[in-house]
Design a protein around this motif. Structure first.
Motif, short mmCIF file in Angstrom:
data_model
loop_
_atom_site.label_atom_id
_atom_site.label_comp_id
_atom_site.label_asym_id
_atom_site.label_seq_id
_atom_site.Cartn_x
_atom_site.Cartn_y
_atom_site.Cartn_z
N ILE A 162 21.90 56.22 38.30
CA ILE A 162 20.87 56.97 37.59
C ILE A 162 19.55 56.85 38.33
O ILE A 162 19.19 55.78 38.80
CB ILE A 162 20.69 56.38 36.18
N ALA B 180 15.58 57.65 37.44
CA ALA B 180 14.60 58.08 36.43
C ALA B 180 13.31 58.43 37.18
O ALA B 180 13.25 59.48 37.83
CB ALA B 180 14.41 57.00 35.39
N GLY B 181 12.29 57.56 37.16
CA GLY B 181 11.09 57.83 37.96
C GLY B 181 11.39 57.69 39.46
O GLY B 181 10.73 58.30 40.30
N GLY B 182 12.35 56.86 39.78
CA GLY B 182 12.79 56.70 41.18
C GLY B 182 12.00 55.66 41.96
O GLY B 182 12.30 55.44 43.14
N ILE B 183 11.05 55.01 41.34
CA ILE B 183 10.15 54.13 42.11
C ILE B 183 10.90 52.93 42.68
O ILE B 183 10.86 52.67 43.88
CB ILE B 183 8.96 53.69 41.25
N LEU C 167 14.27 52.41 42.60
CA LEU C 167 15.53 52.82 43.24
C LEU C 167 15.28 53.30 44.68
O LEU C 167 15.97 52.90 45.62
CB LEU C 167 16.18 53.92 42.40
N THR D 144 9.29 55.04 34.25
CA THR D 144 9.79 55.21 32.89
C THR D 144 10.14 53.85 32.28
O THR D 144 10.40 52.88 33.01
CB THR D 144 11.07 56.07 32.90
N ASN E 247 11.82 50.78 34.10
CA ASN E 247 11.04 49.55 34.17
C ASN E 247 11.87 48.36 33.70
O ASN E 247 11.85 47.29 34.31
CB ASN E 247 9.76 49.68 33.32
N SER F 217 7.35 43.96 33.21
CA SER F 217 6.29 43.53 32.29
C SER F 217 6.60 43.97 30.86
O SER F 217 6.31 43.24 29.91
CB SER F 217 4.95 44.13 32.72
N ILE G 171 20.86 53.92 29.23
CA ILE G 171 19.97 53.53 28.11
C ILE G 171 19.46 54.83 27.51
O ILE G 171 18.85 55.66 28.21
CB ILE G 171 18.78 52.69 28.62
N LYS H 278 -1.34 39.39 32.39
CA LYS H 278 -0.67 38.94 33.62
C LYS H 278 -1.72 38.44 34.61
O LYS H 278 -2.86 38.93 34.63
CB LYS H 278 0.20 40.05 34.21
C1 LIG Z 1 3.11 48.01 44.04
C2 LIG Z 1 3.92 47.94 42.79
C3 LIG Z 1 3.51 47.10 41.76
C4 LIG Z 1 4.28 47.01 40.59
N1 LIG Z 1 3.87 46.19 39.58
C5 LIG Z 1 4.60 46.09 38.44
C6 LIG Z 1 4.20 45.27 37.36
O1 LIG Z 1 3.16 44.62 37.37
N2 LIG Z 1 5.01 45.23 36.26
C7 LIG Z 1 6.15 45.96 36.17
O2 LIG Z 1 6.82 45.89 35.16
N3 LIG Z 1 6.56 46.74 37.18
C8 LIG Z 1 5.82 46.82 38.31
N4 LIG Z 1 6.23 47.65 39.33
C9 LIG Z 1 7.55 48.25 39.25
C10 LIG Z 1 7.56 49.62 38.63
O3 LIG Z 1 6.92 49.58 37.37
C11 LIG Z 1 9.03 50.00 38.49
O4 LIG Z 1 9.53 50.25 39.77
C12 LIG Z 1 9.23 51.21 37.62
O5 LIG Z 1 8.82 50.91 36.30
C13 LIG Z 1 10.67 51.64 37.61
O6 LIG Z 1 10.80 52.76 36.75
P1 LIG Z 1 11.47 54.10 37.30
O7 LIG Z 1 11.49 55.05 36.16
O8 LIG Z 1 10.80 54.58 38.54
O9 LIG Z 1 12.92 53.56 37.61
P2 LIG Z 1 13.98 54.01 38.72
O10 LIG Z 1 13.54 53.52 40.05
O11 LIG Z 1 14.31 55.44 38.59
O12 LIG Z 1 15.22 53.16 38.23
C14 LIG Z 1 15.24 51.75 38.31
C15 LIG Z 1 16.63 51.26 37.91
O13 LIG Z 1 16.84 51.55 36.55
C16 LIG Z 1 18.03 52.33 36.38
N5 LIG Z 1 17.75 53.23 35.25
C17 LIG Z 1 16.65 54.01 35.10
N6 LIG Z 1 16.69 54.63 33.91
C18 LIG Z 1 17.83 54.23 33.29
C19 LIG Z 1 18.42 54.52 32.03
N7 LIG Z 1 17.85 55.35 31.14
N8 LIG Z 1 19.60 53.93 31.75
C20 LIG Z 1 20.19 53.09 32.62
N9 LIG Z 1 19.66 52.76 33.81
C21 LIG Z 1 18.49 53.33 34.15
C22 LIG Z 1 18.24 53.02 37.71
O14 LIG Z 1 19.60 53.34 37.94
C23 LIG Z 1 17.75 51.96 38.68
O15 LIG Z 1 18.75 51.03 38.91
C24 LIG Z 1 5.47 47.78 40.47
C25 LIG Z 1 5.86 48.64 41.51
C26 LIG Z 1 5.10 48.73 42.66
C27 LIG Z 1 5.56 49.64 43.75
#
Ligand SMILES: Cc1cc2nc3c(=O)[nH]c(=O)nc-3n(C[C@H](O)[C@H](O)[C@H](O)COP(=O)(O)OP(=O)(O)OC[C@H]3O[C@@H](n4cnc5c(N)ncnc54)[C@H](O)[C@@H]3O)c2cc1C
Length: 334
Positions: free
Chosen positions: A25, A27-30, A32, A106, A110, A162, A210, A228
């Motif tokens: 999956i 989501a935001g992709g950050i 992954l 997302t 997260n 977080s 999820i 934090k």
């Molecule tokens: C410089 C930097 C600082 C950061 N600081 C913090 C911080 O202080 N605190 C913090 O919490 N985060 C921090 N982050 C991390 C960032 O918040 C997470 O990378 C982001 O929240 C991931 O969310 P996403 O939607 O992009 O997930 P994605 O990258 O799309 O997915 C992440 C994982 O979750 C899985 N996934 C996503 N959605 C679902 C779903 N609905 N069901 C099942 N699996 C799912 C995906 O398959 C993947 O394995 C930081 C990131 C960076 C680059």
């Protein structure tokens, strides 16, 4: 980066149908995409759920808070009812990462992002967590200043999310959907410690998504906060953090939840700290005593003893913030 297929889905059923043969999956992709660019994961297919509208939304109702896994951290932080009744969640979402990341990140992603450990996240190292035949945790003998200070004997990675911290303190439930149906897992059972599995960090199985997060309505007198602490003002994960929920009767604390995120491989509650606060008047002395109790079982590594002190500061100041006896600490980050 490996070559991969990309499938855009607009319904949960469509996404479930695509989740096979190693597909993951997005989501935001950050997180992954970071892992893919670094060669740590090489999925053949990304299943993009970002356009599944049924997974969006934030609803605050009498029974509690219903959160779609695609709610962004910015949306959570800006939501008036979350700010008022679930302050620690708004604090955690609003101080994670950077404003740009919070707009993309997302809640589901997260909660499910992979742990922080520079050995795990570098393709130059094998370790027992990567399951490639190595039986080592390099952090134990190597550079470990950012690593876990508790529950770190098998693997010293730290839990990264977080938002998981207040959600654990608030007894949230995670709704998981697969082709077999739905199940609801308390967040206290969602994360899997390395002693149980070095490969899976959560109970999510292949083919599961999820589809919701539910936070029960707070009891009357509930106050909460999250802070934090770390090296950089922004653009960084914490070195220490604390999520506190207090159920107050006047000055007296009737119930407490004290949670740490980046102390260990999974977010952990401190029953020792909660015992100090329960029944006590909240003031600087009880807050400091609770913080000290929380770190009594700490097992710092060769270079991260400073985190034990930093956690005590994070915990006592966040207790006072939750109790309304201190403003947000200017030295907290995010
Ligand atoms: C410089 C930097 C600082 C950061 N600081 C913090 C911080 O202080 N605190 C913090 O919490 N985060 C921090 N982050 C991390 C960032 O918040 C997470 O990378 C982001 O929240 C991931 O969310 P996403 O939607 O992009 O997930 P994605 O990258 O799309 O997915 C992440 C994982 O979750 C899985 N996934 C996503 N959605 C679902 C779903 N609905 N069901 C099942 N699996 C799912 C995906 O398959 C993947 O394995 C930081 C990131 C960076 C680059």
């Amino acid at each position: 980066m490996n070559k991969f297929a990309f499938v855009d889905c607009t319904t949960v059923d469509q996404a479930l149908a695509e989740l096979k043969d190693g597909a993951v999956i997005k989501a935001g992709g950050i997180d992954l995409l970071d892992l893919m660019k670094d060669g740590i994961v090489t999925p053949p297919k990304l299943v993009n759920i970002r356009n599944v509208s049924s997974l969006r939304g934030i609803t605050a109702s009498k029974d509690g808070l219903h959160l779609g896994p695609l709610a962004t951290l910015s949306e959570l932080a800006a939501h008036p009812e979350i700010q008022r009744d679930y302050s620690a969640l708004a604090d955690a979402a609003g101080h994670a990462a950077t404003p740009q990341i919070r707009n993309m990140a997302t809640l589901g992603g997260n909660l499910t992002q992979r742990p922080r450990c520079w050995y795990f996240r570098s393709s130059d190292f094998d370790c027992k967590k990567k399951g490639a035949g190595s039986d080592e945790c390099h952090a134990h003998e190597g550079e470990n200043q950012y690593h876990a200070v508790m529950n770190n004997s098998t693997c010293a990675m730290v839990h990264p999310s977080s938002t998981a911290v207040p959600l654990l303190a608030m007894n949230a439930q995670v709704e998981i959907t697969s082709k077999r149906g739905k199940r609801s897992v308390p967040i206290s059972e969602f994360y899997v410690p390395p002693e149980k599995s070095l490969i899976n960090e959560t109970v999510l199985q292949t083919g599961e998504i999820i589809t919701g997060i539910f936070v029960p309505a707070p009891e009357s007198g509930t106050r909460s906060a999250y802070q934090k602490y770390g090296e950089k003002e922004s653009f960084d994960w914490p070195l220490a953090d604390a999520g506190i929920v207090l159920v107050m009767e006047g000055e007296r604390c009737r119930k407490a939840a004290v949670v740490m995120g980046v102390a260990a491989p999974t977010p952990i509650r401190s029953q020792a700290a909660e015992a100090v606060l329960t029944g006590a008047t909240i003031n600087e002395a009880t807050a400091r005593a609770a913080a000290k109790a929380a770190m009594q079982g700490a097992t710092p590594l060769s270079q991260n003893g400073f985190k034990v002190q930093l956690f005590q500061t994070a915990i006592y100041r966040t207790i006072l913030l939750a109790a309304g006896q201190m403003q947000r600490d200017p030295s907290a980050i995010g």
